[in-house]
Design an enzyme around this catalytic site. Structure first.
Site, PDB file in Angstrom:
ATOM      1  N   TYR A 186       7.509  11.940   4.399  1.00  0.00           N
ATOM      2  CA  TYR A 186       6.527  11.923   3.305  1.00  0.00           C
ATOM      3  C   TYR A 186       7.165  12.408   2.014  1.00  0.00           C
ATOM      4  O   TYR A 186       7.056  11.764   0.962  1.00  0.00           O
ATOM      5  CB  TYR A 186       5.342  12.806   3.687  1.00  0.00           C
ATOM      6  CG  TYR A 186       4.272  12.920   2.635  1.00  0.00           C
ATOM      7  CD1 TYR A 186       3.640  11.799   2.119  1.00  0.00           C
ATOM      8  CD2 TYR A 186       3.860  14.174   2.162  1.00  0.00           C
ATOM      9  CE1 TYR A 186       2.640  11.904   1.162  1.00  0.00           C
ATOM     10  CE2 TYR A 186       2.869  14.290   1.211  1.00  0.00           C
ATOM     11  CZ  TYR A 186       2.257  13.158   0.714  1.00  0.00           C
ATOM     12  OH  TYR A 186       1.265  13.268  -0.231  1.00  0.00           O
ATOM     13  N   LEU A 224      -9.911   5.188   0.549  1.00  0.00           N
ATOM     14  CA  LEU A 224     -10.667   5.843   1.614  1.00  0.00           C
ATOM     15  C   LEU A 224      -9.856   6.982   2.216  1.00  0.00           C
ATOM     16  O   LEU A 224      -9.715   7.124   3.424  1.00  0.00           O
ATOM     17  CB  LEU A 224     -11.047   4.821   2.694  1.00  0.00           C
ATOM     18  CG  LEU A 224     -11.879   3.655   2.175  1.00  0.00           C
ATOM     19  CD1 LEU A 224     -12.280   2.747   3.322  1.00  0.00           C
ATOM     20  CD2 LEU A 224     -13.099   4.132   1.428  1.00  0.00           C
TER      21      LEU A 224
END
Length: 327
Positions: free
Chosen positions: A195, A64
């Site tokens: 990240y 999602l």
């Protein structure tokens, strides 16, 4: 093809689609100027098509995310509706939930994830669960848990059950000392975001598991992915998605990067095709575990100028976010 023509074609196609939810009739986008070929509804890839009984059993974690819908329908058309299981910790939209199997799965829950793989006879795993660059910088402990601890769970389960594992990496895995044009597959990286660090960690751990345990690990370094079907998801390249929504909804767009910030981008269809091709490639055809992938590069100013050719009333301003600009 000059970059202006490439961006112009992409803008024209994106503004014809209804991803903004503004009541525009749907014209599915199928190509971008730099692609040697496009993903059509009956696309066939370079490997031999699967017979019905030979379909992989696919689990997708964190599906999602920002480009969910197009992934869902392409994978299910390719492998069969019931052979692709989506999973996340968030409630899916109706069109996703009713399109095929969906399972609640927390990648930090090793036992539950292992049960899902065993009970559903999973053979391929696409691991998309991650906090993106800007969101990760705002919550480093959570990014470390999701992006690194979650990866370790997936690696161990994939190795134990002999899965074919795909983990996307990113241009964020490079740093200011990396060579820029062209950037080799193998070069100094040294990212400065959690990240980026987590993605370099994923690349190296996947390669280690491949050589140590024989894990069939595959990885592509994605640039910014553009789709009219998506919503911004917390990445530095999100402006290139947000501008289309704002152009159609309000006619005003405020960019959080400087107008001359050039970043690599790719249209969603090209990303989908590349991902499936690298997953379907015979193992012996892969000389490495991680590859760069690219399509084009442009600046916010260049993109805004192309959008204004189609939406002349669009007003563009710049309010630079220091965190995103530094990334």
């Amino acid at each position: 093809m000059p970059i202006v023509k490439t961006v112009s074609r992409a803008v024209s196609q994106l503004l014809q689609s209804s991803g903004c939810g503004c009541g525009i009739s749907i014209v599915p986008v199928r190509c971008i100027g730099v692609s040697p070929r496009q993903v059509a509804s009956d696309a066939s890839f370079h490997s031999v098509s699967f017979a019905e009984s030979d379909h992989p059993r696919v689990l997708i974690t964190g599906q999602l995310w920002t480009h969910c819908t197009m992934w869902v329908f392409l994978y299910r058309k390719r492998f069969g509706k019931n052979n692709v299981i989506l999973s996340d910790i968030r409630k899916p939209a109706d069109n996703v939930f009713y399109s095929g199997p969906f399972i609640y799965a927390d990648i930090l829950d090793y036992k539950n994830l292992r049960e899902i793989v065993v009970n559903n006879r999973i053979t391929w795993l696409f691991h998309y669960s991650a906090l993106l660059s800007a969101v990760g910088e705002a919550n480093v402990p959570l990014a470390r848990a999701v992006n690194i601890t979650g990866l370790h769970n997936v690696l161990d389960i994939a190795a134990e059950h002999h899965l074919r594992l795909f983990v996307p990496s990113t241009i964020g895995a490079f740093g200011p000392t990396s060579p820029r044009d062209p950037t080799p597959d193998l070069c100094i990286q040294r990212p400065r975001t959690i990240y980026g660090v987590s993605k370099v960690h994923a690349e190296l751990m996947g390669e280690y598991y491949h050589y140590r345990y024989g894990l069939d690990f595959r990885c592509l370094r994605y640039p910014g992915i553009i789709s009219a079907d998506s919503q911004p998801g917390g990445g530095t390249t999100d402006y290139a998605v947000q501008i289309f929504h704002d152009a159609m909804k309000t006619g005003k767009f405020q960019c959080n990067l400087k107008p001359d910030t050039r970043l690599p981008m790719m249209y969603i269809d090209d990303c989908l095709r590349a991902t499936l091709e690298v997953m379907e490639a015979p193992a012996e055809a892969l000389s490495m575990r991680t590859y760069n992938i690219s399509a084009m590069s442009f600046t916010p100013e260049e993109l805004a100028q192309e959008v204004q050719k189609h939406v002349p009333e669009l007003q563009v301003t710049y309010n630079v976010d220091k965190v995103r600009q530094a990334i």
